[in-house]
Write a protein that holds these residues in place. Sequence first.
Motif, PDB file in Angstrom:
ATOM      1  N   VAL A   1       6.197 -16.460  22.018  1.00 27.74           N
ATOM      2  CA  VAL A   1       6.273 -15.175  21.304  1.00 27.74           C
ATOM      3  C   VAL A   1       5.711 -14.061  22.179  1.00 27.74           C
ATOM      4  N   GLU A   2       6.253 -12.880  21.956  1.00 25.08           N
ATOM      5  CA  GLU A   2       5.744 -11.685  22.636  1.00 25.08           C
ATOM      6  C   GLU A   2       5.028 -10.845  21.592  1.00 25.08           C
ATOM      7  N   SER A   3       3.979 -10.149  21.989  1.00 23.11           N
ATOM      8  CA  SER A   3       3.334  -9.175  21.113  1.00 23.11           C
ATOM      9  C   SER A   3       4.032  -7.833  21.287  1.00 23.11           C
ATOM     10  N   GLN A   4       4.346  -7.237  20.157  1.00 26.63           N
ATOM     11  CA  GLN A   4       4.932  -5.892  20.224  1.00 26.63           C
ATOM     12  C   GLN A   4       3.997  -4.968  19.460  1.00 26.63           C
ATOM     13  N   TYR A   5       3.366  -4.068  20.170  1.00 26.85           N
ATOM     14  CA  TYR A   5       2.433  -3.112  19.537  1.00 26.85           C
ATOM     15  C   TYR A   5       3.235  -1.971  18.935  1.00 26.85           C
ATOM     16  N   VAL A   6       2.988  -1.695  17.670  1.00 25.99           N
ATOM     17  CA  VAL A   6       3.717  -0.628  16.985  1.00 25.99           C
ATOM     18  C   VAL A   6       2.715   0.406  16.471  1.00 25.99           C
ATOM     19  N   SER A   7       2.839   1.627  16.937  1.00 27.28           N
ATOM     20  CA  SER A   7       1.986   2.714  16.476  1.00 27.28           C
ATOM     21  C   SER A   7       2.795   3.545  15.482  1.00 27.28           C
ATOM     22  N   ILE A   8       2.339   3.615  14.222  1.00 28.63           N
ATOM     23  CA  ILE A   8       3.120   4.276  13.172  1.00 28.63           C
ATOM     24  C   ILE A   8       2.489   5.629  12.849  1.00 28.63           C
ATOM     25  N   GLY A   9       3.244   6.698  13.151  1.00 30.45           N
ATOM     26  CA  GLY A   9       2.771   8.047  12.819  1.00 30.45           C
ATOM     27  C   GLY A   9       2.991   8.299  11.341  1.00 30.45           C
ATOM     28  N   MET A  10       1.978   8.890  10.637  1.00 36.23           N
ATOM     29  CA  MET A  10       2.062   9.055   9.182  1.00 36.23           C
ATOM     30  C   MET A  10       2.205  10.514   8.764  1.00 36.23           C
ATOM     31  N   GLU A  11       2.273  11.446   9.736  1.00 28.63           N
ATOM     32  CA  GLU A  11       2.322  12.868   9.363  1.00 28.63           C
ATOM     33  C   GLU A  11       3.711  13.272   8.892  1.00 28.63           C
TER      34      GLU A  11
END
Length: 481
Positions: free
Chosen positions: A471-481
């Motif tokens: 498995v690969e790690s996929q970092y997801v940054s979610i903007g909430m504005e």
Amino acid sequence: MNEVKTKNYRMSINGEWIGEGLDLLEVVNPANGQIVGTVPNGGEREAAQAIEAAHHAFLTWSQTTAYERAGYLKRLHQLMLDNQEELAQLMTMEMGKPINESRGEVNYAASFIEWFAEEGKRVYGETIPSHAGSKRLQVWKKPVGVVAAITPWNFPAAMLTRKIGPALAAGCTVIMKPSGESPLSAVKLMELCEEAGFPKGVVNLVTGSSSKIAKAIMDDARVRKITFTGSTEVGKILIRQSAEQVKRLSLELGGHAPLIVLDDANVDLAVKGVMASKFRNAGQTCICANRIYVQAGIYNDFVEKFAEAVKKLQVGNGASEEVDIGPLINQAGLDKVNHHVQDALSKGAAVVTGGEPITKDGGVFFAPTVIKDVDQSMVVMQEETFGPVAPVQKIASEAEAVKLANDTPYGLAAYVFTENVARGTRVIEQLNFGIVGWNDGAPSAAQVPFGGMKESGIGREGGHEGIDAFVESQYVSIGME
Ligand code: SIN
């Protein structure tokens, strides 16, 4: 070479059994020299077809849930147990392992499928506390993609399942490339995968030329991961070749395991441990004790009891229920073992029991051997022997044991026998080996990490770590504005 009634087996790509018209590779029983079957001598074209099939199947297989994938794997696990005897007979026939060990290997192989069927459900992502109120930070896990599993002849079933179990559980599709010496277990496993209902292209089997198939695999960017068990020499070639496309690699390579028996060991337990470790698969195991260091105070007692146990081992065709030690895989294997023994004898070692090849029914056997008074100048103490030869060296101290044990580029397995907890702990903390058996000659299991330090490999198979490699790690940054 005598020829008996042989079966022409096939390879399987995208759910089709193929190979008609290709040259055939003969599979020879090393216990008697008889040809027991053939497989197609596939090459770059067949590898390319398998890659195409696995790539296509990945699109849908990777979208299934871990629970669905576990269902297929559990069916495969049960089918392996149901077909234990057939798989075991095939294994013994193609590479000589004593039948009871082959039955044990089938159970061991099946245990990886069961373990990873469950472990696939525990591939957790992460939620990470954010530095900003307007963001949410997460790590998602994704299957790495198409996986090529390249496996050796000495554990023809377990080395495959330790690789394809986690790969399939993680959502990858696989191409199995078994050794040319023992491909028949892989053919049977492929049949069972089909019976378990895996969709077309999810599991593929390619037999034939290792160099041609490996080239196609290494050249094709759709193969994202190579998982290999075999020699350090070939492992290094794969490292170099994988650099071009930065393919993911897991490598389980050579070993040269030290087994240390300290003065305060229970000698009977140590003999039991070394018998289990040294003579498994006639010494043709990466984690076999390859060099035995015994402290002076119990050296004579240990050598005597050990030799007594070794003399009881029955050598012969592994198909017989009574046999403990089957043949070496081939003449080259036998020659290497003989060279190690002759080199040691020419430099002052003494045979306690065994010491010679055995000519029997056209097979390639070597007598289970104990040699004493060995030292570090001898090849047998420097290189992996891969045969039923146990060299025993007298050592003065715990410190000497650690120094000698670590004096190698390898770091797969080591064994320590001592009844003293502080001493055992101290010694093991200094040993640079990925696996250590403390008063235990048989440490392998599906739920533990298997792999080596230094030139013995990269990564770990088995245990919860075993699925990380797929498995690969996929970092997801979610903007909430
Ligand atoms: C190996 O020889 O590489 C496999 C041994 C094991 O899994 O115990």
